[in-house]
Design a protein around this motif. Structure first.
Motif, PDB file in Angstrom:
ATOM      1  N   ARG A  41       0.837  -1.192   0.000  1.00  9.21           N
ATOM      2  CA  ARG A  41       0.000   0.000   0.000  1.00  9.21           C
ATOM      3  C   ARG A  41       0.874   1.245   0.000  1.00  9.21           C
ATOM      4  NH1 ARG A  41      -5.418  -1.173   2.532  1.00  9.21           N
ATOM      5  NH2 ARG A  41      -5.453  -3.359   3.128  1.00  9.21           N
ATOM      6  N   SER A  43       0.924   5.488   1.446  1.00  6.73           N
ATOM      7  CA  SER A  43       0.290   6.448   2.333  1.00  6.73           C
ATOM      8  C   SER A  43      -0.552   7.422   1.513  1.00  6.73           C
ATOM      9  CB  SER A  43       1.347   7.220   3.133  1.00  6.73           C
ATOM     10  OG  SER A  43       2.238   7.892   2.263  1.00  6.73           O
ATOM     11  N   CYS A  44      -1.692   7.809   2.047  1.00  3.87           N
ATOM     12  CA  CYS A  44      -2.582   8.735   1.369  1.00  3.87           C
ATOM     13  C   CYS A  44      -3.397   9.453   2.433  1.00  3.87           C
ATOM     14  CB  CYS A  44      -3.499   8.005   0.385  1.00  3.87           C
ATOM     15  SG  CYS A  44      -4.500   6.692   1.125  1.00  3.87           S
ATOM     16  N   GLN A  50      -4.064   7.651   6.043  1.00  2.55           N
ATOM     17  CA  GLN A  50      -4.374   6.238   5.913  1.00  2.55           C
ATOM     18  C   GLN A  50      -3.446   5.617   4.886  1.00  2.55           C
ATOM     19  OE1 GLN A  50      -8.371   7.449   4.282  1.00  2.55           O
ATOM     20  NE2 GLN A  50      -7.974   5.795   2.827  1.00  2.55           N
ATOM     21  N   THR A  51      -3.626   4.342   4.591  1.00  2.00           N
ATOM     22  CA  THR A  51      -2.918   3.727   3.483  1.00  2.00           C
ATOM     23  C   THR A  51      -3.944   3.294   2.445  1.00  2.00           C
ATOM     24  OG1 THR A  51      -2.952   1.552   4.568  1.00  2.00           O
ATOM     25  CG2 THR A  51      -0.993   2.926   4.890  1.00  2.00           C
ATOM     26  N   ALA A 212       5.464   1.975   2.891  1.00  2.00           N
ATOM     27  CA  ALA A 212       4.753   2.596   1.775  1.00  2.00           C
ATOM     28  C   ALA A 212       5.139   4.067   1.717  1.00  2.00           C
ATOM     29  CB  ALA A 212       3.242   2.436   1.940  1.00  2.00           C
ATOM     30  N   THR A 215       5.813   5.969   5.058  1.00  2.00           N
ATOM     31  CA  THR A 215       5.178   5.436   6.255  1.00  2.00           C
ATOM     32  C   THR A 215       5.611   3.995   6.485  1.00  2.00           C
ATOM     33  OG1 THR A 215       3.190   4.632   5.098  1.00  2.00           O
ATOM     34  CG2 THR A 215       3.142   6.894   5.949  1.00  2.00           C
ATOM     35  N   ASN A 217       4.101   0.679   8.314  1.00  2.00           N
ATOM     36  CA  ASN A 217       2.778   0.225   8.721  1.00  2.00           C
ATOM     37  C   ASN A 217       2.827  -1.181   9.302  1.00  2.00           C
ATOM     38  OD1 ASN A 217       1.576   2.596   7.267  1.00  2.00           O
ATOM     39  ND2 ASN A 217       2.357   1.479   5.502  1.00  2.00           N
ATOM     40  N   MET A 227       0.509   3.060  12.281  1.00  2.00           N
ATOM     41  CA  MET A 227       1.134   3.739  11.148  1.00  2.00           C
ATOM     42  C   MET A 227       2.104   4.776  11.680  1.00  2.00           C
ATOM     43  SD  MET A 227      -0.472   6.187   8.160  1.00  2.00           S
ATOM     44  CE  MET A 227      -1.610   4.966   7.557  1.00  2.00           C
TER      45      MET A 227
END
Length: 236
Positions: A41, A43-44, A50-51, A212, A215, A217, A227
């Protein structure tokens, strides 16, 4: 028997009504699309940090962030998937939500991808600040973690107390062992609650992990529980 009077309805009006009904049905119709889902995934930021899945559509030139959930999709980090998904347009779109819902139709391919070389070397070169725990975004969290590759040790700060211990790494998983902490009294209730929940999540636990973008996780039973955001490592 009474006859239905239709003389006031012109053919043009009837055609317009039928077209509008057809458009309404079409707006809520489902279609099937094929997605390639990357093995990790990224990071967003949606409503909170979140991922997100990284996906490719039919005409994608590169990986794209996918902010929605896919109902019925049992995703496991480390595997690349080719899937068929039923995409349905919502009739009423909630605030900050996708206009579509997605449901898994079929897994066409599931492939175990090789572990990225040098990934852990990247992790140990940074401090990792806790930015999300059990799905809750944390602003200005004091908690962080640092890994020592040569000694196989982990240390950091949990909110009120420093913690320390050992770790073992293998097959996309990290096992925290022999964890301990200082015993300073925690008078701040929020920090005390943060520290208690955080230490419970890592004490003598084996968690899946991935990196990711910026990040780090950790997952428990395929659920994102921790995270961390990348931060400069303090120079000694």
């Amino acid at each position: 028997m009474k006859r239905i009077i239709t003389k006031n309805f012109s053919p043009k009006l009837i055609l317009t009504i039928l077209m509008l009904l057809g458009l309404s049905v079409y707006a809520n119709a489902a279609d099937v699309i094929k997605l390639i889902v990357k093995e990790d995934r990224a990071s967003c930021t949606g409503v909170a940090p979140q991922t997100c899945f990284q996906v490719k559509y039919k005409n994608s030139k590169g990986w794209e962030l996918f902010y929605s959930n896919i109902s019925g999709f049992n995703y496991k980090p480390g595997y690349r998937y080719v899937i068929l998904v039923t995409r349905t347009k919502r009739a009423n779109v909630p605030a900050d939500a996708s206009i579509y819902t997605y449901k898994l139709k079929k897994v066409l391919k599931k492939q175990k991808m090789p572990v990225k070389t040098g990934e852990w070397d990247f992790v140990v070169k940074h401090k990792w600040k806790l930015i999300q725990m059990n799905g809750v975004a944390l602003e200005q969290s004091p908690a962080y973690v640092v890994f020592d590759k040569e000694k196989g040790r982990v240390n950091g700060f949990a909110g009120c107390n420093s913690f320390f211990g050992a770790y073992e790494k293998g097959d996309g998983k990290l096992t925290f062992k022999q964890m301990g902490s200082t015993l300073r009294a925690c008078v701040d209730e929020d920090r005390n609650r943060l520290e208690s929940e955080f230490l419970k999540l890592i004490s003598d636990k084996t968690l899946k992990y991935d990196v990711a973008e910026q990040t780090l996780n950790f997952y428990e039973n395929h659920r994102l529980v921790l995270m961390f955001g990348m931060a400069p490592l303090d120079k000694k």
